[in-house]
Write an enzyme that holds these catalytic residues in place. Sequence first.
Site: not given
Length: 509
Positions: A245-247, A249-250, A267
């Site tokens: 997902g997005s940086s 949220v990651g 990822e």
Amino acid sequence: MTSFTKKEYEFLKELGIGPQNLGCYVNGTWKATGPVISTVNPANNQIIAEVVEASAQDYEEGMSACAEAAKIWVQVPAPKRGEIVRQIGDALRANLQEFGRLVSLEMGKILPEGIGEVQEVIDMCDFAVGLSRQLNGSVIPSERPNHMMLEMWNPLGIVGVITAFNFPCAVLGWNACIALVCGNCVVWKGAPTTPLVTIAMTKIVASVLEKNNLPGSIFTAFCGGAAVGQAIAMDTRIPLVSFTGSSKVGLAVQQTVSQRFGKCLLELSGNNAIIIMDDADIKLAVRSVLFAAVGTAGQRCTTCRRLLVHESIYEKVLEPLVDVYKQVKIGDPLEKGTLLGPLHTRTSRENFEKGIHNIKSQGGKILTGGSVVESEGNFVHPTIVEISSKAEIVKEELFAPVLYVMKFKTFEEAVEINNSVPQGLSSSIFTRNPDNIFKWIGPQGSDCGIVNVNIPTNGAEIGGAFGGEKGTGGGREAGSDSWKQYMRRSTCTINYGSELPLAQGINFG
């Protein structure tokens, strides 16, 4: 009101999808007691079907059963686990066309890409079958007489997999195929906007487990939103969480998992560049940029977002590229000949419009595109923007078919621009010069996890490790030795003599 009765949706029945669907596979049964959501076709924003999502109670029931199943699965020999994954691959082969059509319908990517995504899972199954006989450890020379040192690789237990809408089944394949042959059970939360793909994929896996008299809870799946993802991140029964997902949220997932000393495989966002040197094959480069920037409507993490062109050939590249952009067929992703389907959601379309506004406010010049397509769906025109590499928006990932183009003078300047963004997933250079090629893939070249030459930034093969550096998260999935992340390594020293020599020559008593 759903459109499920439409003739073009009849194929969904072959995948076990109906107008109303239970969205959790827990303890070997389909059930769900959470909220009811509708999944829509992004080409017209009409409802396809309804899905009941997971509740907290469903999650706990599923995890309890999965923890018990892990005790059984770990005892199955690795090659036998590989045989189960082989059967999953065969079941997918039998449903390749229908399943690919579902991916295209619900996600919005064109049909050849939808079928290609399912093929990628099949390829991962094949790879994992071979891997199941090669989970090898090392034998290490011991400095002590009558001693042996060796490495053992053992399963972690349960692997949590949280996937994104843009590859609703392929990323599951990268993780689950490897995790299963490594002896782990899998807990999957698919993207909340592609629940039908999650259900169809799980039905295929469940049928194979049932046929082999194995507990269904070896593979547990939940349709749901952030609450389910948060539960997986916080759950101490899950030693490894793979998140795509997005940086932003990651990073939050990583912090939650790290607080309990779990492991994360991330990822995240990409901001990928193609460099075209003055000696490049321009026709090859233009074709590659088109696929890299327009494929999947610019919604791949490996989409080319920045095009760096040597100043001496700038016009020679831009002129044919703009021409080919104007010829791109936009339309229903299920129709033959379509190259650009819709963005996945209305929000994505709104973000595209906001992005274009910000681009213009930061000095960007629209060379082609730059507007939405007036329709019921989430269609936009593929866009090329001339802009400075120093503009703030260039450092962000706009998840749409928007390509930033800029000039450079030297190889070193191009590499510097390539490496100047927070993300580090994919990159490519077009050149015939061996000096530039080997500098590019070396320590003074691209800082990305994927470093290509004379091919697009996207369309990676499964045999290599997939992932990136910096804000992309550092994870590696799919091929090479990515399997090691799904197992725990033990260094074992065995004394088969009657003496007790100590390491480093220590004499104790």
